[in-house]
Design a protein around this motif. Structure first.
Motif, PDB file in Angstrom:
ATOM      1  N   PRO A 144     -39.215  -7.969  43.839  1.00 49.19           N
ATOM      2  CA  PRO A 144     -39.832  -8.135  42.758  1.00 49.19           C
ATOM      3  C   PRO A 144     -40.701  -9.888  43.062  1.00 49.19           C
ATOM      4  CG  PRO A 144     -37.735  -8.981  44.408  1.00 49.19           C
ATOM      5  CD  PRO A 144     -38.639  -7.916  44.732  1.00 49.19           C
ATOM      6  N   SER A 145     -40.767 -11.132  42.602  1.00 45.23           N
ATOM      7  CA  SER A 145     -41.790 -11.971  42.775  1.00 45.23           C
ATOM      8  C   SER A 145     -42.016 -13.212  44.082  1.00 45.23           C
ATOM      9  CB  SER A 145     -42.643 -13.011  41.533  1.00 45.23           C
ATOM     10  OG  SER A 145     -43.405 -12.531  40.221  1.00 45.23           O
ATOM     11  N   TRP A 146     -39.464 -13.497  43.795  1.00 42.60           N
ATOM     12  CA  TRP A 146     -39.293 -14.541  44.697  1.00 42.60           C
ATOM     13  C   TRP A 146     -37.766 -13.562  44.986  1.00 42.60           C
ATOM     14  CZ3 TRP A 146     -40.082 -19.283  46.700  1.00 42.60           C
ATOM     15  CH2 TRP A 146     -41.531 -19.903  46.088  1.00 42.60           C
ATOM     16  N   TRP A 147     -37.353 -13.979  46.383  1.00 41.41           N
ATOM     17  CA  TRP A 147     -35.708 -13.266  46.706  1.00 41.41           C
ATOM     18  C   TRP A 147     -35.721 -14.544  47.026  1.00 41.41           C
ATOM     19  CZ3 TRP A 147     -34.684  -8.395  46.913  1.00 41.41           C
ATOM     20  CH2 TRP A 147     -33.941  -7.728  47.964  1.00 41.41           C
ATOM     21  N   PHE A 148     -34.392 -14.718  46.762  1.00 45.48           N
ATOM     22  CA  PHE A 148     -33.204 -16.483  47.175  1.00 45.48           C
ATOM     23  C   PHE A 148     -32.306 -15.825  48.133  1.00 45.48           C
ATOM     24  CE2 PHE A 148     -35.470 -17.773  43.568  1.00 45.48           C
ATOM     25  CZ  PHE A 148     -36.753 -18.679  43.545  1.00 45.48           C
ATOM     26  N   SER A 149     -31.938 -16.863  48.814  1.00 44.41           N
ATOM     27  CA  SER A 149     -30.744 -15.891  50.079  1.00 44.41           C
ATOM     28  C   SER A 149     -29.946 -16.776  49.545  1.00 44.41           C
ATOM     29  CB  SER A 149     -31.286 -14.937  51.200  1.00 44.41           C
ATOM     30  OG  SER A 149     -30.366 -14.598  51.856  1.00 44.41           O
ATOM     31  N   GLY A 150     -28.643 -16.370  50.272  1.00 50.21           N
ATOM     32  CA  GLY A 150     -27.192 -18.070  50.486  1.00 50.21           C
ATOM     33  C   GLY A 150     -27.696 -16.946  52.012  1.00 50.21           C
ATOM     34  N   HIS A 151     -26.190 -18.118  52.578  1.00 46.63           N
ATOM     35  CA  HIS A 151     -25.320 -17.698  53.976  1.00 46.63           C
ATOM     36  C   HIS A 151     -26.002 -17.918  54.438  1.00 46.63           C
ATOM     37  CE1 HIS A 151     -22.166 -15.445  55.252  1.00 46.63           C
ATOM     38  NE2 HIS A 151     -23.085 -14.410  56.172  1.00 46.63           N
ATOM     39  N   MET A 152     -27.310 -18.362  54.760  1.00 47.84           N
ATOM     40  CA  MET A 152     -28.552 -17.799  56.389  1.00 47.84           C
ATOM     41  C   MET A 152     -27.834 -18.983  57.155  1.00 47.84           C
ATOM     42  SD  MET A 152     -29.639 -14.951  55.282  1.00 47.84           S
ATOM     43  CE  MET A 152     -30.889 -15.548  56.736  1.00 47.84           C
ATOM     44  N   HIS A 153     -27.558 -20.519  56.711  1.00 42.25           N
ATOM     45  CA  HIS A 153     -26.965 -21.398  57.678  1.00 42.25           C
ATOM     46  C   HIS A 153     -28.519 -22.078  58.364  1.00 42.25           C
ATOM     47  CE1 HIS A 153     -22.760 -19.740  57.714  1.00 42.25           C
ATOM     48  NE2 HIS A 153     -23.228 -20.202  55.832  1.00 42.25           N
ATOM     49  N   VAL A 154     -29.994 -21.503  57.490  1.00 39.15           N
ATOM     50  CA  VAL A 154     -30.686 -22.010  58.267  1.00 39.15           C
ATOM     51  C   VAL A 154     -31.413 -22.466  56.812  1.00 39.15           C
ATOM     52  CG1 VAL A 154     -31.863 -20.654  58.924  1.00 39.15           C
ATOM     53  CG2 VAL A 154     -32.397 -23.252  59.912  1.00 39.15           C
ATOM     54  N   LYS A 155     -33.191 -23.350  57.000  1.00 40.14           N
ATOM     55  CA  LYS A 155     -34.329 -22.725  55.599  1.00 40.14           C
ATOM     56  C   LYS A 155     -35.339 -21.846  56.547  1.00 40.14           C
ATOM     57  CE  LYS A 155     -37.649 -24.838  53.029  1.00 40.14           C
ATOM     58  NZ  LYS A 155     -37.995 -26.658  52.557  1.00 40.14           N
ATOM     59  N   PHE A 156     -35.147 -20.728  55.557  1.00 41.97           N
ATOM     60  CA  PHE A 156     -36.610 -19.853  55.934  1.00 41.97           C
ATOM     61  C   PHE A 156     -36.893 -20.041  55.226  1.00 41.97           C
ATOM     62  CE2 PHE A 156     -33.614 -18.303  59.318  1.00 41.97           C
ATOM     63  CZ  PHE A 156     -35.038 -18.888  60.825  1.00 41.97           C
ATOM     64  N   GLU A 157     -38.952 -19.872  55.567  1.00 38.62           N
ATOM     65  CA  GLU A 157     -39.686 -19.164  53.874  1.00 38.62           C
ATOM     66  C   GLU A 157     -40.422 -18.918  54.417  1.00 38.62           C
ATOM     67  OE1 GLU A 157     -41.350 -23.298  51.930  1.00 38.62           O
ATOM     68  OE2 GLU A 157     -40.807 -24.058  53.556  1.00 38.62           O
ATOM     69  N   ALA A 158     -40.582 -17.623  53.784  1.00 34.42           N
ATOM     70  CA  ALA A 158     -42.029 -15.971  54.223  1.00 34.42           C
ATOM     71  C   ALA A 158     -42.498 -15.455  53.085  1.00 34.42           C
ATOM     72  CB  ALA A 158     -41.161 -14.870  54.703  1.00 34.42           C
ATOM     73  N   ALA A 159     -43.413 -14.609  53.232  1.00 33.83           N
ATOM     74  CA  ALA A 159     -43.698 -13.844  52.254  1.00 33.83           C
ATOM     75  C   ALA A 159     -43.746 -12.012  52.571  1.00 33.83           C
ATOM     76  CB  ALA A 159     -45.726 -14.391  52.003  1.00 33.83           C
ATOM     77  N   PHE A 160     -43.417 -11.976  51.906  1.00 36.52           N
ATOM     78  CA  PHE A 160     -43.471 -10.027  52.340  1.00 36.52           C
ATOM     79  C   PHE A 160     -44.585  -9.681  51.732  1.00 36.52           C
ATOM     80  CE2 PHE A 160     -42.389  -5.989  51.712  1.00 36.52           C
ATOM     81  CZ  PHE A 160     -41.844  -5.380  53.214  1.00 36.52           C
TER      82      PHE A 160
END
Length: 379
Positions: A144-160
């Motif tokens: 996918p172009s974007w992947w959004f994740s819940g449940h993480m309890h901290v902000k992270f940005e990344a590029a795969f």
């Protein structure tokens, strides 16, 4: 948390269409009513255990649940009244739903920075017990172009960057080269549940997980990571990818609390310019649901979906059926509309921490199944 009932009863209304996936803090019995997806409240649409919809031509897919290895391969056996086991397993992701999604996050970057922010990750990271192998497989196949994740309890940005793109640029190893050059602090994240994590699946990449709040065991005190520490290694298993984005952007946000990064606004170019926007079913996903319904299990025994050479013709035939009998751009509102099944919060439950809910038949699920000509095995 704890204010959904106000949206359910209409005391509050979401100002814009809100797409929802489920986690471990929802009313699982209510979400089960809408296993195939549907409106949880006015203007709030649940994507189901797995689901794909389109909004003005933008395809949005979602998988609900928390990964737990010992529940992954079983069927959807849970039914009311729940016991201590089923009240948790009902929100654990299942292989059946992941396999359906596969028919249509590992990480690189500032490992030491992450360990400083979340030192209790170190023990599991160093033993390769972090990550969600099913979601990694989805990421690599669906691209996918974007992947959004819940449940993480901290902000992270990344590029795969997907392997073919990394190989074209680097000519050899993926390693840390998947990090965007413009932001060396970006970290690629994948997540799962608590104490049963399986080893990550890609060398030189670090899998990160946030644990299920309800099951979380106390974490041992961790020392501050050394500035020269390097991410642990893990073995790789190649996964055949399909045409899609060359790079997947990943975003996880923090808890919805003061001074937390819990909101991000992103502009997406829409293929369609409808006003008002069109919110429609995805015909390919409907075909997959119709073709795989025969393998759906309501007990603990769950067979895997057949191999692609068997399943693909079934799906292609089902997609043709959907296009002929449902249409390629079927408005969701023509089939599903929010309707209260439960009368709402019951004052009698106050002070009872674990009340047993009542089972209801949801008309949206009935309508969805009738649209596809499949049995309603949900309620």
């Amino acid at each position: 948390m704890g204010d959904f009932s106000k949206y359910y009863t209409g005391e509050k209304v979401a100002p814009i269409l809100t797409l929802i996936i489920g986690g471990n803090h929802e009313a699982s019995n209510y979400m089960w009513e809408l296993y195939h997806g549907g409106f949880l409240a006015p203007n709030m649409y649940y994507l189901g255990a797995a689901g794909v919809v389109q909004f003005n031509g933008i395809r949005v897919a979602g998988l609900s649940g928390i990964y737990k290895s010992h529940d992954y391969r079983i069927g959807h056996y849970e039914s009311l009244p729940y016991d201590q086991g089923s009240m948790r397993s009902i929100y654990h992701v299942r292989q059946y739903d992941v396999q359906r999604m596969l028919q249509y996050i590992e990480r690189h970057g500032n490992y030491n920075g992450l360990m400083k922010r979340k030192p209790h990750f170190r023990q599991d990271a160093e033993t390769g017990r972090l990550g969600s192998p099913p979601l990694l497989e989805v990421l690599k196949k669906v691209r996918p172009s974007w992947w959004f994740s819940g449940h993480m309890h901290v902000k992270f940005e990344a590029a795969f960057k997907h392997e073919d793109q990394v190989a074209a640029k680097a000519g050899a190893s993926s390693s840390m080269a998947v990090v965007k050059e413009a932001n060396p602090d970006e970290i690629q994240i994948d997540f799962e549940d608590d104490d049963d994590q399986v080893k990550a699946a890609n060398p030189d990449e670090v899998q990160i997980v946030f644990e299920d709040d309800d099951d979380q065991a106390p974490q041992p005190q961790q020392s501050e990571p050394d500035s020269e520490a390097s991410p642990p290694q893990a073995s790789a298993s190649p996964i055949q990818s399909r045409p899609g984005a060359s790079e997947t952007k990943f975003l996880a946000l923090d808890k919805c609390l003061p001074k937390k990064d819990y909101l991000e606004i992103i502009d997406f170019p829409a293929p369609l310019d409808n006003n008002p926007p069109k919110f429609t079913f995805d015909p390919e996903w409907l075909g997959i649901v119709r073709a795989t319904q025969q393998y759906f299990s309501r007990n603990k025994s769950q067979q895997s979906l057949p191999p692609d050479n068997v399943l693909r013709p079934l799906i292609e035939e089902s997609v043709r059926w959907v296009k002929e009998n449902v249409g390629e751009n079927k408005d969701i509102a023509e089939v599903q509309a929010f309707a209260m099944t439960s009368p709402g919060p019951d004052p009698a439950f106050r002070g009872n921490r674990f009340p047993q809910p009542v089972s209801y038949t949801n008309p949206q699920t009935v309508a969805f199944c009738e649209m596809l000509g499949i049995p309603n095995n949900i309620n």
